[in-house]
Structures are given as C-alpha cells and as structure tokens.
Design an enzyme around this catalytic site. Structure first.
Site, PDB file in Angstrom:
ATOM      1  N   GLU A 197       0.863  -1.202   0.000  1.00 52.58           N
ATOM      2  CA  GLU A 197       0.000   0.000   0.000  1.00 52.58           C
ATOM      3  C   GLU A 197       0.895   1.247   0.000  1.00 52.58           C
ATOM      4  O   GLU A 197       1.933   1.259   0.673  1.00 52.58           O
ATOM      5  CB  GLU A 197      -0.834  -0.030   1.290  1.00 52.58           C
ATOM      6  N   ASN A 204      -7.028   6.052  -1.968  1.00 52.32           N
ATOM      7  CA  ASN A 204      -5.925   5.151  -1.653  1.00 52.32           C
ATOM      8  C   ASN A 204      -6.122   3.948  -2.586  1.00 52.32           C
ATOM      9  O   ASN A 204      -7.040   3.152  -2.391  1.00 52.32           O
ATOM     10  CB  ASN A 204      -6.018   4.749  -0.172  1.00 52.32           C
ATOM     11  N   LYS A 250      -9.342   1.787  -2.066  1.00 56.65           N
ATOM     12  CA  LYS A 250      -9.577   1.288  -0.689  1.00 56.65           C
ATOM     13  C   LYS A 250     -10.929   1.723  -0.143  1.00 56.65           C
ATOM     14  O   LYS A 250     -11.252   2.927  -0.137  1.00 56.65           O
ATOM     15  CB  LYS A 250      -8.452   1.790   0.216  1.00 56.65           C
ATOM     16  N   GLU A 255      -6.434   8.665   7.599  1.00 58.11           N
ATOM     17  CA  GLU A 255      -6.840   8.275   6.237  1.00 58.11           C
ATOM     18  C   GLU A 255      -8.191   8.861   5.849  1.00 58.11           C
ATOM     19  O   GLU A 255      -8.416   9.213   4.693  1.00 58.11           O
ATOM     20  CB  GLU A 255      -6.879   6.746   6.109  1.00 58.11           C
ATOM     21  N   CYS A 283      -4.832  -3.046   2.861  1.00 55.37           N
ATOM     22  CA  CYS A 283      -4.566  -2.941   4.302  1.00 55.37           C
ATOM     23  C   CYS A 283      -5.791  -3.200   5.171  1.00 55.37           C
ATOM     24  O   CYS A 283      -6.168  -4.341   5.369  1.00 55.37           O
ATOM     25  CB  CYS A 283      -3.922  -1.595   4.624  1.00 55.37           C
ATOM     26  N   ASN A 328       0.233  -1.005   5.491  1.00 59.59           N
ATOM     27  CA  ASN A 328       1.118  -0.212   6.369  1.00 59.59           C
ATOM     28  C   ASN A 328       0.454  -0.280   7.730  1.00 59.59           C
ATOM     29  O   ASN A 328      -0.528   0.423   7.984  1.00 59.59           O
ATOM     30  CB  ASN A 328       1.143   1.270   5.962  1.00 59.59           C
TER      31      ASN A 328
HETATM   32  N1  CDT Z   1      -3.073   1.418   6.501  1.00 58.07           N
HETATM   33  C1  CDT Z   1      -4.000   0.838   7.275  1.00 58.07           C
HETATM   34  O1  CDT Z   1      -5.129   0.641   6.864  1.00 58.07           O
HETATM   35  N2  CDT Z   1      -3.616   0.521   8.528  1.00 58.07           N
HETATM   36  C2  CDT Z   1      -4.522   0.018   9.494  1.00 58.07           C
HETATM   37  C3  CDT Z   1      -4.131   0.538  10.841  1.00 58.07           C
HETATM   38  C4  CDT Z   1      -5.320   0.875  11.588  1.00 58.07           C
HETATM   39  S1  CDT Z   1      -4.907   1.676  13.089  1.00 58.07           S
HETATM   40  C5  CDT Z   1      -5.978   3.016  13.078  1.00 58.07           C
HETATM   41  C6  CDT Z   1      -4.596  -1.506   9.549  1.00 58.07           C
HETATM   42  O2  CDT Z   1      -5.695  -2.025   9.658  1.00 58.07           O
HETATM   43  O3  CDT Z   1      -3.565  -2.175   9.530  1.00 58.07           O
END
Ligand code: CDT
Length: 311
Positions: free
Chosen positions: A46, A106, A123, A142, A168, A193
């Site tokens: 991502e 995204n 996304k 985000e 993600c 990420n």
């Molecule tokens: N990039 C991404 O979607 N990261 C999320 C972190 C969430 S913490 C608010 C994940 O689900 O891994």
C-alpha cells in the site's frame, strides 16, 4: 495445475525526505530479483511510493498533494512499468491517487505481463479519523486525506485465473473477501502499512497485532478458498514503526511462506490456482450452501441492532 509464481515485494521504511525516483530504484531491484527467480507477478505494498503520510495532520489538505499521483504511470513510475514489461512480469502496487476531478483515493492497480493496467481498486475501509485527535498517541488520518473507494471489490481475469485486490484495513473485514469470493476469486493480493502499536490501546503490542493480521488473512483465505498474498511496508519511518509480516496463505488457510524482517525483500511462492477447487466445490460450494434469505443485515445496516429483550 495453473501455477502463479508470485513475488511479494516488501518495502522497508520510506522516509519523508526520500524521493519517488529513489523508491522506484528500490522497487526495480526487487523486480529484477523476481525476474531471476521466475516470478510472473510481483506485488508491492500500500502507498508504495511514499512514506505513510496519513500519520501526519495537515490543516490544509492540499499541503499533502505532493504525495499523490495524477498519472499512473507518471514520469517517475514509468521505468517500473517498462522494466516489468521487459521481464514479462505483471505488477501490482499501491499509491495515492488524485483524479482529474481532484478526488483523492488510496488506490492499487494490477497490470498484465506487458505493463498495461488491467485492474484498479480504491480502498473501501478507511481506518482512523478526520480531525487531529489529542486522545491518541498516534494519528491515523486516512479519513481526512482519502475518499472511500467507489469501485467495489472487482475481480480480474489475470495469470490464467481470477485475481482481486484489497488494501490494508480491508483485510480485517470478512465482507471484503466474500464479495470477491462470490466472483470466484482465486488470489487476493494486498499491501499494508500497519503501525506496530495501537494508538488507542497501548497494551496492544507487536505480537498481538501480528496475530490479528495473520488471523484475518487466514480466515479470509479459508472461508473463500483463495490464495492471499499480503505485502508489508515495514520498519521505522521518521520515528514511526510499521510492522512487517509479509506472508502468503494457501486456500486451506495455512501460511505457506512468511518473510522475516523489516527491510526490502522478496518472498517467492508457487501458487497453484487449481488448489482452490476443493474448497470452492465442497465445504464452500456457495451455490449449494449459502442461505441469502438470512444475510439481509449484512448489506442493510451499518451499526449493531440489539435483539428485542425477552421478558
Ligand atoms: N493502513 C491501514 O489501513 N492501517 C490500518 C491501521 C489501523 S490503526 C488506526 C490496519 O488495519 O492495519
């Protein structure tokens, strides 16, 4: 047997100061390695071209337009598409997309083995919040910088099979896999990420986060009889740590390969798409066993509706 030799191309951290063209050089090195190892598909994480910028608050959103791509490929990414075409490798990568109308998503794309884009995904499950939240130890903005995806969860004919993408946080939601499962998906590819600490539950450390990551991927794969390829951006970006955990799950839900560490690295795995047949034709033969008359709330409601209390 319909084998896809996939390369999960994990990227180590990308600092704010690192240029796009330098990141692309790192991605090219992984692509060359994948070519040597005979991969036909390489999957990058991502937001593969930049640091994970939604961790920072910008009062004026336009300040962060520098992290977005108006064109794909654009001037800095075209070498990636050209090299992939030379090698005959399809690629998938995540990036921040700015549309001609000025909308921000995204996004991830999938190419064919000649470097032409054949699929796009935006996304859908955007985690975090819109405004700066002083209660949190880390921001995750985000919802501030992206619109929710508007393309659904499409599945594409590719690699002699059916491939779908998600990004993600989408991987934690069963609906993501099931909507693709209902289109016969045989391989779900995704980048992530994931901060190694939960900004609202300090007790939740790295091991717990990796556990939930694996659990989600394994359940999604098993319940939809599909391969899942999950690729991390990992390591410490300007003081903020992202967990690793690049891994590949088979259609029975087993982790068949996992990349240790948090640096740039390639995890190569042969994935026979015919290995999805047993699950799709027996336990999860959707046509015979699904009872859609009972699934209405899945699409009709967002929050929880408690059952009526009995006396
Ligand atoms: N990039 C991404 O979607 N990261 C999320 C972190 C969430 S913490 C608010 C994940 O689900 O891994």
């Amino acid at each position: 047997m319909r084998n896809v030799r996939v390369g999960a191309a994990q990227l180590g951290p990308i600092q704010k100061a690192e240029s796009r063209s330098h990141v692309v050089k790192r991605m090219l090195a992984l692509l060359d390695d994948a070519a040597k190892q005979g991969c036909t598909l390489v999957v990058y994480p991502e937001l593969a071209l930049t640091t994970f910028f939604p961790r920072w608050y910008a009062e004026d959103r336009a300040e962060f337009d520098l992290y977005f791509e108006a064109d794909m490929p654009g001037p800095e990414t075209v070498p990636l598409f050209e090299r992939a075409a030379q090698h005959g490798i399809a690629i998938s990568l995540g990036y921040a997309e700015k549309t001609p109308e000025g909308q921000h998503f995204n996004t991830s794309i999938l190419t064919d083995r000649k470097g032409a884009i054949i699929g796009k995904y935006r996304k859908i499950h955007l985690p975090g919040h819109v405004e700066f939240d002083p209660e949190r130890t880390h921001q995750h903005l985000e919802k501030r910088y992206f619109l929710p995806g508007d393309l659904g969860f499409p599945v594409f004919h590719a690699q002699d099979g059916l491939i779908g993408m998600c990004i993600c946080n989408d991987r934690r939601w069963p609906e993501t896999y099931r909507v693709m499962g209902l289109q016969g998906v045989e391989m779900v590819i995704l980048g992530f990420n994931t901060p190694s600490v939960n900004s609202q539950r300090n007790s939740e450390g790295l091991e717990e986060r990796l556990f939930h990551h694996r659990l989600s991927l394994q359940a999604g794969a098993y319940q939809n009889a599909t391969w899942v390829v999950a690729v991390a951006k990992a390591g410490t970006e300007d003081g903020h740590h992202l967990m690793g955990g690049t891994l590949i799950v088979d259609p029975e839900g087993h982790i068949v390969a996992e990349l240790p560490g948090e640096a740039d690295g390639l995890l190569v795995q042969d994935c026979d798409l015919d290995a999805t047949r047993f699950g799709k034709e027996t336990i999860f033969d959707f046509k015979r066993h699904r009872r859609i008359e009972h699934y209405g709330p899945i699409t009709a409601q967002v929050g929880v509706v408690l059952p009526p209390k009995t006396a």
